[in-house]
Design an enzyme around this catalytic site. Structure first.
Site, short mmCIF file in Angstrom:
data_model
loop_
_atom_site.label_atom_id
_atom_site.label_comp_id
_atom_site.label_asym_id
_atom_site.label_seq_id
_atom_site.Cartn_x
_atom_site.Cartn_y
_atom_site.Cartn_z
N GLY A 27 91.48 27.52 65.80
CA GLY A 27 90.11 27.28 65.72
C GLY A 27 90.50 25.71 63.89
N HIS A 28 90.50 26.39 63.15
CA HIS A 28 91.41 26.11 62.18
C HIS A 28 92.32 24.77 61.80
CE1 HIS A 28 90.39 29.99 60.00
NE2 HIS A 28 89.64 29.05 59.68
N GLN A 52 79.46 33.55 48.15
CA GLN A 52 78.82 33.24 49.58
C GLN A 52 78.71 35.10 50.26
OE1 GLN A 52 81.97 30.40 51.20
NE2 GLN A 52 81.27 31.48 53.40
N GLY A 138 84.27 22.86 61.03
CA GLY A 138 84.30 23.32 62.47
C GLY A 138 82.67 23.89 62.90
N LYS A 140 81.28 25.70 64.69
CA LYS A 140 81.41 26.81 65.42
C LYS A 140 79.94 27.23 63.73
CE LYS A 140 82.62 31.22 65.11
NZ LYS A 140 82.09 31.57 63.64
N ASP A 141 80.76 26.90 62.93
CA ASP A 141 79.06 27.22 61.57
C ASP A 141 78.31 26.08 61.91
OD1 ASP A 141 80.27 30.07 60.34
OD2 ASP A 141 82.08 28.41 60.60
N GLN A 144 76.32 25.69 58.83
CA GLN A 144 77.08 25.37 57.59
C GLN A 144 77.46 23.94 57.16
OE1 GLN A 144 80.45 27.47 55.50
NE2 GLN A 144 81.71 26.37 57.19
N SER A 176 87.28 32.96 65.50
CA SER A 176 86.38 33.28 64.14
C SER A 176 87.46 33.79 63.89
CB SER A 176 84.99 33.97 65.21
OG SER A 176 84.36 35.10 62.94
N ARG A 178 86.22 36.87 62.57
CA ARG A 178 85.87 37.55 62.40
C ARG A 178 86.61 38.88 63.67
NH1 ARG A 178 82.15 35.52 58.46
NH2 ARG A 178 82.19 36.32 56.81
O1 PAF Z 1 83.69 28.55 56.97
C1 PAF Z 1 84.52 28.84 55.81
O2 PAF Z 1 85.65 28.96 56.38
C2 PAF Z 1 83.01 28.57 54.68
O3 PAF Z 1 82.09 28.83 54.49
C3 PAF Z 1 84.35 27.53 53.39
C4 PAF Z 1 83.90 25.86 54.17
C5 PAF Z 1 85.15 27.40 53.34
C6 PAF Z 1 83.71 27.85 52.06
O4 PAF Z 1 83.81 29.31 51.45
#
Ligand code: PAF
Length: 271
Positions: A27-28, A52, A138, A140-141, A144, A176, A178
């Protein structure tokens, strides 16, 4: 990082930023590939942002794979990896936080108090350090994404936010970092999130628009999986995260692991 970025801009090069917390997966890498196509220079930040994570969340256990991350980023041909320490980011005395109202208040924001304040603060600092012209996040979040778009517009940051589709395993599970926490039986159970979204897409395609009934489909599909415990299921507006809307969002605990997923019901379901 700022000096490098200034040098690139002085040479007329555009800069794409991919913010990450490491433990990289496909994904990244899809964000990195898109950033490569659309910019002259690409920076990937790798920073597990402590502010966070809430008390009792997985900051200490968060998966870390620094050597693997490095070789994946080298192979992808990124121009810089920005890896600040916690003290670089938050030196003694630092007391400024970026707070985005409205879109942060429900769902992930309610489940994880302080989370979006931490994300908004670090992302603002990453935009400043890298002078990015474009930044890649992404889908996915999804919440965010909405928060980052709001803050970039409200603070006139001049960075263009680009959103990339969710990358899924063959059985539908959204990638993910996780997912690494899941035992084999939990991994099998985790497919209930994407299955629930698929059922909601089918219902939407048949003309179902009632938010209560769409939500009930999500709830029932998660309820059918014995290892799953629903945190929330809603159908919201993708920009404001208020109802009504067409973005189905889910947060589900599979054993101790909390997973999120989403899909815009107007779009065909992948797979
Ligand atoms: O999505 C993430 O991995 C984090 O929330 C991010 C955007 C790198 C901020 O720490």
């Amino acid at each position: 990082m700022r000096d490098v970025a200034r040098g690139w801009h002085a040479d007329g090069a555009s800069i794409g930023l991919v913010p990450t917390m490491g433990a990289l997966h496909a994904g990244h890498m899809s964000l990195v590939e898109r950033a490569r196509r659309e910019n002259d220079r690409v920076v990937v930040s790798v920073f597990v942002n402590p502010i966070q994570f809430g008390a009792g969340e997985d900051l200490g256990a968060y998966p870390r794979s620094p050597e693997r991350d490095l070789s994946m980023l080298r192979a992808a041909g990124v121009d810089a990896i920005y890896k600040p320490s916690v003290a670089d980011m938050y030196p003694a005395g630092a007391s400024t936080r970026v707070i985005v109202h409205g879109v942060t208040e429900r769902l992930e924001g309610a489940a994880r108090p302080g989370h979006f304040e931490g994300v908004a603060t670090v992302v603002t600092k990453l935009f400043a350090a890298t002078s990015a012209d474009r930044a890649y996040f992404g889908q996915k979040d999804a919440q965010q994404v909405a928060v980052v778009m709001r803050l970039a517009a409200d603070l006139d940051i001049g960075v263009e936010i680009r959103v990339c589709p969710i990358v899924r395993e063959a059985d539908g599970l959204a990638l993910s970092s996780r997912n690494a926490y899941l035992s084999p039986s939990e991994r099998r159970a985790a497919v209930c999130l994407s299955r629930a979204l698929g059922l909601a897409v089918e219902a939407y395609g048949r003309g179902e628009r009632d938010p209560g009934r769409l939500r009930a489909i999500l709830v029932e599909a998660i309820g059918a999986e014995p290892l799953a415990k629903l945190d929330y299921a809603e159908v919201v507006d993708p920009a404001t995260f208020s109802t009504p809307g067409s973005l189905a969002v889910l947060a589900v605990r599979i054993g101790p692991t909390r997973l999120i997923d989403n899909h815009d019901l107007k779009l065909p379901y992948p797979g």
